[in-house]
Design a protein around this motif. Structure first.
Motif, PDB file in Angstrom:
ATOM      1  N   GLN A  23       0.840  -1.186   0.000  1.00 59.21           N
ATOM      2  CA  GLN A  23       0.000   0.000   0.000  1.00 59.21           C
ATOM      3  C   GLN A  23       0.882   1.245   0.000  1.00 59.21           C
ATOM      4  O   GLN A  23       1.477   1.586   1.017  1.00 59.21           O
ATOM      5  CB  GLN A  23      -0.909   0.011   1.230  1.00 59.21           C
ATOM      6  CG  GLN A  23      -1.946   1.099   1.230  1.00 59.21           C
ATOM      7  CD  GLN A  23      -3.114   0.762   0.325  1.00 59.21           C
ATOM      8  OE1 GLN A  23      -3.406  -0.404   0.092  1.00 59.21           O
ATOM      9  NE2 GLN A  23      -3.767   1.786  -0.187  1.00 59.21           N
ATOM     10  N   VAL A  24       0.958   1.928  -1.138  1.00 55.62           N
ATOM     11  CA  VAL A  24       1.775   3.123  -1.270  1.00 55.62           C
ATOM     12  C   VAL A  24       0.987   4.345  -0.828  1.00 55.62           C
ATOM     13  O   VAL A  24      -0.179   4.508  -1.193  1.00 55.62           O
ATOM     14  CB  VAL A  24       2.260   3.313  -2.717  1.00 55.62           C
ATOM     15  CG1 VAL A  24       2.998   4.635  -2.874  1.00 55.62           C
ATOM     16  CG2 VAL A  24       3.160   2.150  -3.124  1.00 55.62           C
ATOM     17  N   ARG A  25       1.640   5.187  -0.051  1.00 45.87           N
ATOM     18  CA  ARG A  25       1.056   6.453   0.359  1.00 45.87           C
ATOM     19  C   ARG A  25       1.986   7.596  -0.020  1.00 45.87           C
ATOM     20  O   ARG A  25       3.198   7.496   0.156  1.00 45.87           O
ATOM     21  CB  ARG A  25       0.811   6.498   1.865  1.00 45.87           C
ATOM     22  CG  ARG A  25      -0.352   5.639   2.344  1.00 45.87           C
ATOM     23  CD  ARG A  25      -0.607   5.871   3.814  1.00 45.87           C
ATOM     24  NE  ARG A  25      -1.763   5.153   4.294  1.00 45.87           N
ATOM     25  CZ  ARG A  25      -2.250   5.258   5.524  1.00 45.87           C
ATOM     26  NH1 ARG A  25      -1.663   6.059   6.396  1.00 45.87           N
ATOM     27  NH2 ARG A  25      -3.309   4.552   5.880  1.00 45.87           N
ATOM     28  N   VAL A  26       1.407   8.670  -0.535  1.00 49.05           N
ATOM     29  CA  VAL A  26       2.132   9.888  -0.856  1.00 49.05           C
ATOM     30  C   VAL A  26       1.459  11.021  -0.101  1.00 49.05           C
ATOM     31  O   VAL A  26       0.257  11.238  -0.253  1.00 49.05           O
ATOM     32  CB  VAL A  26       2.135  10.168  -2.367  1.00 49.05           C
ATOM     33  CG1 VAL A  26       2.788  11.510  -2.666  1.00 49.05           C
ATOM     34  CG2 VAL A  26       2.855   9.053  -3.111  1.00 49.05           C
ATOM     35  N   VAL A  27       2.230  11.743   0.704  1.00 47.39           N
ATOM     36  CA  VAL A  27       1.678  12.780   1.569  1.00 47.39           C
ATOM     37  C   VAL A  27       2.451  14.074   1.409  1.00 47.39           C
ATOM     38  O   VAL A  27       3.659  14.109   1.607  1.00 47.39           O
ATOM     39  CB  VAL A  27       1.704  12.344   3.049  1.00 47.39           C
ATOM     40  CG1 VAL A  27       1.122  13.442   3.933  1.00 47.39           C
ATOM     41  CG2 VAL A  27       0.925  11.048   3.243  1.00 47.39           C
ATOM     42  N   GLU A  28       1.738  15.151   1.074  1.00 50.92           N
ATOM     43  CA  GLU A  28       2.336  16.483   1.003  1.00 50.92           C
ATOM     44  C   GLU A  28       2.170  17.195   2.342  1.00 50.92           C
ATOM     45  O   GLU A  28       1.188  16.984   3.052  1.00 50.92           O
ATOM     46  CB  GLU A  28       1.687  17.339  -0.085  1.00 50.92           C
ATOM     47  CG  GLU A  28       1.756  16.761  -1.487  1.00 50.92           C
ATOM     48  CD  GLU A  28       0.495  16.025  -1.876  1.00 50.92           C
ATOM     49  OE1 GLU A  28       0.206  15.952  -3.083  1.00 50.92           O
ATOM     50  OE2 GLU A  28      -0.217  15.519  -0.971  1.00 50.92           O
ATOM     51  N   SER A  29       3.116  18.062   2.652  1.00 52.21           N
ATOM     52  CA  SER A  29       3.031  18.879   3.848  1.00 52.21           C
ATOM     53  C   SER A  29       3.836  20.154   3.636  1.00 52.21           C
ATOM     54  O   SER A  29       4.567  20.277   2.657  1.00 52.21           O
ATOM     55  CB  SER A  29       3.538  18.125   5.084  1.00 52.21           C
ATOM     56  OG  SER A  29       4.904  17.769   4.940  1.00 52.21           O
ATOM     57  N   GLY A  30       3.702  21.099   4.549  1.00 56.25           N
ATOM     58  CA  GLY A  30       4.494  22.315   4.510  1.00 56.25           C
ATOM     59  C   GLY A  30       3.757  23.548   4.034  1.00 56.25           C
ATOM     60  O   GLY A  30       4.315  24.648   4.053  1.00 56.25           O
ATOM     61  N   GLY A  31       2.515  23.387   3.608  1.00 58.19           N
ATOM     62  CA  GLY A  31       1.744  24.542   3.180  1.00 58.19           C
ATOM     63  C   GLY A  31       1.335  25.400   4.362  1.00 58.19           C
ATOM     64  O   GLY A  31       1.495  25.024   5.521  1.00 58.19           O
ATOM     65  N   GLY A  32       0.810  26.574   4.061  1.00 54.23           N
ATOM     66  CA  GLY A  32       0.374  27.478   5.103  1.00 54.23           C
ATOM     67  C   GLY A  32       0.104  28.859   4.569  1.00 54.23           C
ATOM     68  O   GLY A  32       0.021  29.071   3.357  1.00 54.23           O
ATOM     69  N   LEU A  33      -0.024  29.802   5.480  1.00 55.00           N
ATOM     70  CA  LEU A  33      -0.289  31.202   5.156  1.00 55.00           C
ATOM     71  C   LEU A  33       0.980  32.016   5.340  1.00 55.00           C
ATOM     72  O   LEU A  33       1.586  31.990   6.418  1.00 55.00           O
ATOM     73  CB  LEU A  33      -1.399  31.752   6.050  1.00 55.00           C
ATOM     74  CG  LEU A  33      -1.711  33.242   5.939  1.00 55.00           C
ATOM     75  CD1 LEU A  33      -2.237  33.571   4.553  1.00 55.00           C
ATOM     76  CD2 LEU A  33      -2.709  33.646   7.010  1.00 55.00           C
ATOM     77  N   VAL A  34       1.389  32.727   4.292  1.00 55.66           N
ATOM     78  CA  VAL A  34       2.573  33.582   4.351  1.00 55.66           C
ATOM     79  C   VAL A  34       2.281  34.909   3.670  1.00 55.66           C
ATOM     80  O   VAL A  34       1.370  35.019   2.851  1.00 55.66           O
ATOM     81  CB  VAL A  34       3.810  32.930   3.692  1.00 55.66           C
ATOM     82  CG1 VAL A  34       4.200  31.651   4.413  1.00 55.66           C
ATOM     83  CG2 VAL A  34       3.536  32.655   2.218  1.00 55.66           C
ATOM     84  N   GLN A  35       3.084  35.909   4.005  1.00 56.24           N
ATOM     85  CA  GLN A  35       2.981  37.197   3.339  1.00 56.24           C
ATOM     86  C   GLN A  35       3.758  37.176   2.026  1.00 56.24           C
ATOM     87  O   GLN A  35       4.676  36.380   1.846  1.00 56.24           O
ATOM     88  CB  GLN A  35       3.528  38.312   4.231  1.00 56.24           C
ATOM     89  CG  GLN A  35       2.687  38.613   5.454  1.00 56.24           C
ATOM     90  CD  GLN A  35       3.194  39.813   6.216  1.00 56.24           C
ATOM     91  OE1 GLN A  35       4.390  39.947   6.456  1.00 56.24           O
ATOM     92  NE2 GLN A  35       2.291  40.698   6.607  1.00 56.24           N
ATOM     93  N   ALA A  36       3.366  38.045   1.113  1.00 54.87           N
ATOM     94  CA  ALA A  36       4.091  38.174  -0.144  1.00 54.87           C
ATOM     95  C   ALA A  36       5.566  38.421   0.130  1.00 54.87           C
ATOM     96  O   ALA A  36       5.928  39.207   1.006  1.00 54.87           O
ATOM     97  CB  ALA A  36       3.507  39.306  -0.979  1.00 54.87           C
ATOM     98  N   GLY A  37       6.413  37.721  -0.627  1.00 54.88           N
ATOM     99  CA  GLY A  37       7.846  37.814  -0.424  1.00 54.88           C
ATOM    100  C   GLY A  37       8.395  36.766   0.513  1.00 54.88           C
ATOM    101  O   GLY A  37       9.621  36.604   0.610  1.00 54.88           O
ATOM    102  N   GLY A  38       7.526  36.037   1.184  1.00 51.43           N
ATOM    103  CA  GLY A  38       7.945  35.010   2.113  1.00 51.43           C
ATOM    104  C   GLY A  38       8.283  33.698   1.428  1.00 51.43           C
ATOM    105  O   GLY A  38       8.230  33.585   0.199  1.00 51.43           O
TER     106      GLY A  38
END
Length: 119
Positions: free
Chosen positions: A1-16
């Motif tokens: 059973q293969v799983r692929v998981v993304e992470s690291g997203g969020g809310l940032v200000q322009a230029g961040g």
């Protein structure tokens, strides 16, 4: 059973900056190639960056000079470093992992991670 998981997203200000991760399991899964895509509400899904089976890296014009692909083989994880973020980068980001498992190759999609850039 293969799983692929993304992470690291969020809310940032322009230029961040943000670093997205694409982790695959189990460890016996072997990446052949990977593509990062994004999709904003009501928009078509578009390719952001990819690395081919031969190691060739391609970036979309709208991220050249700002985004960088990398990987950590010991963690079976691919990364997308995003710098100088713009409000236009706001979208769900998805990892498409092509790899070998159980004697076959196929593409596996993660559930996505949301990136929101404020002005």
């Amino acid at each position: 059973q293969v799983r692929v998981v993304e992470s690291g997203g969020g809310l940032v200000q322009a230029g961040g900056s943000l670093r997205l991760s694409c982790a695959a399991s189990p460890s016996t899964f072997s990446f052949i190639a990977v593509g990062w895509y994004r999709q904003a509400p009501g928009q078509q899904r578009e390719l952001v960056a990819s690395i081919s089976s031969g190691g060739s890296i391609t970036y979309a014009d709208f991220v050249k000079g700002r985004f960088t692909l990398s990987r950590d083989n010991s963690k079976n994880t691919q990364y997308l470093q995003m710098n100088s973020l713009k409000p236009e980068d706001t979208a769900g980001y998805y990892c498409n992992a092509r790899g070998w498992y159980g004697g076959f190759w196929r593409d596996y999609w993660g559930q996505g991670t949301q990136v929101t850039v404020s002005s």
